[in-house]
Write a protein that holds these residues in place. Structure first.
Motif, PDB file in Angstrom:
ATOM      1  N   PRO A  61       0.081   9.657   1.300  1.00 50.49           N
ATOM      2  CA  PRO A  61       0.153   8.353   0.614  1.00 50.49           C
ATOM      3  C   PRO A  61       0.861   8.416  -0.734  1.00 50.49           C
ATOM      4  CG  PRO A  61      -2.007   8.634   1.601  1.00 50.49           C
ATOM      5  CD  PRO A  61      -1.286   9.943   1.772  1.00 50.49           C
ATOM      6  N   GLU A  62       0.593   9.474  -1.528  1.00 46.30           N
ATOM      7  CA  GLU A  62       1.262   9.603  -2.824  1.00 46.30           C
ATOM      8  C   GLU A  62       2.767   9.706  -2.661  1.00 46.30           C
ATOM      9  OE1 GLU A  62      -1.381  11.303  -1.947  1.00 46.30           O
ATOM     10  OE2 GLU A  62      -2.922  11.023  -3.508  1.00 46.30           O
ATOM     11  N   GLU A  63       3.205  10.461  -1.653  1.00 45.67           N
ATOM     12  CA  GLU A  63       4.636  10.602  -1.383  1.00 45.67           C
ATOM     13  C   GLU A  63       5.243   9.261  -0.975  1.00 45.67           C
ATOM     14  OE1 GLU A  63       7.618  12.918   1.774  1.00 45.67           O
ATOM     15  OE2 GLU A  63       5.445  13.285   1.821  1.00 45.67           O
TER      16      GLU A  63
ATOM     17  N   HIS B  93       3.963  -3.025  -9.703  1.00 48.64           N
ATOM     18  CA  HIS B  93       3.714  -2.469  -8.373  1.00 48.64           C
ATOM     19  C   HIS B  93       3.067  -1.090  -8.481  1.00 48.64           C
ATOM     20  CE1 HIS B  93       5.498  -5.307  -5.496  1.00 48.64           C
ATOM     21  NE2 HIS B  93       6.344  -5.610  -6.461  1.00 48.64           N
ATOM     22  N   ARG B  94       3.526  -0.298  -9.429  1.00 39.21           N
ATOM     23  CA  ARG B  94       2.961   1.038  -9.601  1.00 39.21           C
ATOM     24  C   ARG B  94       1.482   0.941  -9.991  1.00 39.21           C
ATOM     25  NH1 ARG B  94       4.923   6.105 -10.315  1.00 39.21           N
ATOM     26  NH2 ARG B  94       7.091   5.437 -10.610  1.00 39.21           N
ATOM     27  N   TYR B  95       1.141   0.047 -10.929  1.00 37.99           N
ATOM     28  CA  TYR B  95      -0.255  -0.126 -11.331  1.00 37.99           C
ATOM     29  C   TYR B  95      -1.123  -0.512 -10.132  1.00 37.99           C
ATOM     30  CZ  TYR B  95       1.025  -0.109 -16.310  1.00 37.99           C
ATOM     31  OH  TYR B  95       1.472   0.232 -17.562  1.00 37.99           O
ATOM     32  N   ARG B  96      -0.637  -1.473  -9.348  1.00 34.42           N
ATOM     33  CA  ARG B  96      -1.431  -1.964  -8.226  1.00 34.42           C
ATOM     34  C   ARG B  96      -1.590  -0.899  -7.151  1.00 34.42           C
ATOM     35  NH1 ARG B  96       1.709  -7.814  -8.072  1.00 34.42           N
ATOM     36  NH2 ARG B  96       0.718  -8.683  -9.942  1.00 34.42           N
ATOM     37  N   LEU B  97      -0.540  -0.125  -6.900  1.00 33.30           N
ATOM     38  CA  LEU B  97      -0.604   0.904  -5.861  1.00 33.30           C
ATOM     39  C   LEU B  97      -1.454   2.086  -6.287  1.00 33.30           C
ATOM     40  CD1 LEU B  97       3.067   0.717  -4.575  1.00 33.30           C
ATOM     41  CD2 LEU B  97       0.995   0.107  -3.309  1.00 33.30           C
TER      42      LEU B  97
ATOM     43  N   PHE C 140      -4.672   1.536  -4.798  1.00 36.01           N
ATOM     44  CA  PHE C 140      -4.641   1.862  -3.373  1.00 36.01           C
ATOM     45  C   PHE C 140      -4.777   3.376  -3.167  1.00 36.01           C
ATOM     46  CE2 PHE C 140      -2.063   2.937   0.423  1.00 36.01           C
ATOM     47  CZ  PHE C 140      -2.849   2.329   1.388  1.00 36.01           C
ATOM     48  N   LEU C 141      -4.089   4.169  -3.985  1.00 36.96           N
ATOM     49  CA  LEU C 141      -4.183   5.626  -3.882  1.00 36.96           C
ATOM     50  C   LEU C 141      -5.589   6.110  -4.243  1.00 36.96           C
ATOM     51  CD1 LEU C 141      -0.757   6.753  -5.423  1.00 36.96           C
ATOM     52  CD2 LEU C 141      -1.411   6.643  -3.004  1.00 36.96           C
ATOM     53  N   GLU C 142      -6.208   5.436  -5.209  1.00 37.62           N
ATOM     54  CA  GLU C 142      -7.580   5.787  -5.573  1.00 37.62           C
ATOM     55  C   GLU C 142      -8.513   5.579  -4.383  1.00 37.62           C
ATOM     56  OE1 GLU C 142     -11.035   4.146  -8.623  1.00 37.62           O
ATOM     57  OE2 GLU C 142      -8.903   3.837  -9.137  1.00 37.62           O
TER      58      GLU C 142
ATOM     59  N   ASP D  70     -10.791   9.399   2.156  1.00 43.18           N
ATOM     60  CA  ASP D  70     -10.243  10.576   2.848  1.00 43.18           C
ATOM     61  C   ASP D  70      -9.040  10.232   3.713  1.00 43.18           C
ATOM     62  OD1 ASP D  70     -12.148  12.373   1.777  1.00 43.18           O
ATOM     63  OD2 ASP D  70     -13.608  11.775   3.303  1.00 43.18           O
ATOM     64  N   VAL D  71      -8.231   9.308   3.238  1.00 45.42           N
ATOM     65  CA  VAL D  71      -6.973   8.981   3.915  1.00 45.42           C
ATOM     66  C   VAL D  71      -5.876   9.805   3.259  1.00 45.42           C
ATOM     67  CG1 VAL D  71      -5.278   7.174   4.413  1.00 45.42           C
ATOM     68  CG2 VAL D  71      -7.721   6.638   4.505  1.00 45.42           C
ATOM     69  N   ASP D  72      -5.467  10.883   3.937  1.00 47.82           N
ATOM     70  CA  ASP D  72      -4.438  11.756   3.365  1.00 47.82           C
ATOM     71  C   ASP D  72      -3.137  11.731   4.149  1.00 47.82           C
ATOM     72  OD1 ASP D  72      -5.210  13.118   5.619  1.00 47.82           O
ATOM     73  OD2 ASP D  72      -6.103  14.809   4.550  1.00 47.82           O
TER      74      ASP D  72
END
Length: 337
Positions: free
Chosen positions: A9-11, A32-36, A39-41, A47-49
């Motif tokens: 997800p980070e990639e 968009h970066r703030y909002r995403l 989502f990454l958090e 445990d979605v990797d």
């Protein structure tokens, strides 16, 4: 059907952000970066990797997770989910998630009252409208009006009040005057009178509108309105209908986010623009313009004077920057102290 490609997800988020850079305003990319990041958090907690793990069920769980934030207004939740939806659509294009997954992200309904208080026209969307108007509707009333509202942040009543003589082309500025006795009062009366400096680009658009497409008419008081129709000075309702229409995604070339067919849509055309859930009113453009100016580090006093709004009202009702954004801007000013 293409085979899904495993991606962290980070990639995926970094690839998406890099794709948006250059095509989108920096402030919009940052939002968009703030909002995403949220989502990454959630991906970490759930445990979605791998993006291939994403499906309708766990995206719904993310929606519930964000909804649990009691301080998050419904309109803000809608904006955040809309950003996630756009990101997921990007992931579909790079075969990182199943096709049409973005359609499974439900956006909460927002009442007009909730929407009018908190929504802004995002710079990214304003750029799309500007690009379309510049290319296909250059120097029309739609083009001139939208550019004026977005670049200056003036109220719709102020735009309506302008006469040809208020457009000082050589000085590249507009003169704002309160003329209640002849039908164009300003909200703050004489206190709203001022000059507004405008860009060379906006000057050229207004000049070409006047020379090429503006009807040569006067209003009921013998004045020559800048925004005119064949009947004279445009009414506020006419100018509002223009704004509703040009802000519809189907008008400026985007696909309908509501899965409607234009031929069967009640919001099609100028008469129905207000019925489109995605159209915006002039005040939403004003809020967006003010927030955009502030996000670009224009001092609050300059914005306050230009937009004719007090500092207190500016902070309470118009400044829609996130607290994270404000913090990062303050950091830039204080980093060397």
């Amino acid at each position: 059907m293409s085979e899904l490609q495993s991606m962290n997800p980070e990639e995926a988020v970094e690839m998406y952000i890099e794709t948006r850079k250059g095509d989108t305003a920096d402030a919009t990319v940052q939002k968009h970066r703030y909002r995403l990041q949220k989502f990454l958090e959630w991906c970490g907690e759930a445990d979605v990797d791998d993006t291939t793990q994403l499906n309708g069920r766990n995206l719904h769980k993310f929606r519930l997770w964000r909804k649990e934030d009691g301080e998050l207004a419904k309109v803000s939740l809608r904006s955040q989910l809309s950003s996630i939806r756009t990101f997921i659509r990007f992931c579909e294009n790079v075969d990182a998630v199943e096709q049409d997954l973005h359609k499974k992200i439900e956006l909460p309904d927002v009442s007009p009252e909730e929407s009018s208080r908190d929504t802004v026209l995002e710079p990214e969307r304003a750029e799309k409208i500007q690009t379309f108007l510049q290319r296909f509707r250059y120097a029309t009333r739609e083009h001139a009006l939208f550019e004026l509202l977005w670049r200056t942040g003036v109220r719709i009543g102020t735009a309506r009040s302008l006469d040809l003589e208020d457009f000082e082309e050589e000085e590249e500025r507009l003169r704002i005057r309160h003329r209640a006795e002849s039908g164009t009062p300003l909200k703050n009366a004489e206190r709203a009178e001022r000059y507004i400096a405008i860009s060379t680009d906006l000057t050229a658009i207004l000049s070409d509108w006047i020379a090429q497409n503006r009807p040569e008419v006067t209003d009921d008081h013998g004045r020559e309105p800048l925004f005119a129709s064949s009947r004279g000075r445009c009414s506020k309702s006419t100018l509002r209908r223009t704004v509703y229409r040009v802000s519809q995604p189907c008008y400026y070339g985007d696909s309908c986010p509501h899965d409607r067919e234009p031929s069967d849509c009640a919001a099609e055309g100028y008469a129905g623009g207000q019925k489109c859930p995605s159209s915006v009113d002039p005040h939403t453009i004003r809020r967006g313009a003010i927030t955009h100016f502030l996000s670009e580090d224009v001092p609050e006093k300059v914005v306050s004077d230009r937009m004719n709004v007090s500092g207190k009202v500016l902070e309470r009702h118009y400044d829609k920057r996130s607290e994270e954004r404000k913090t990062e801007q303050r950091r830039q000013f204080l980093s060397n102290v």
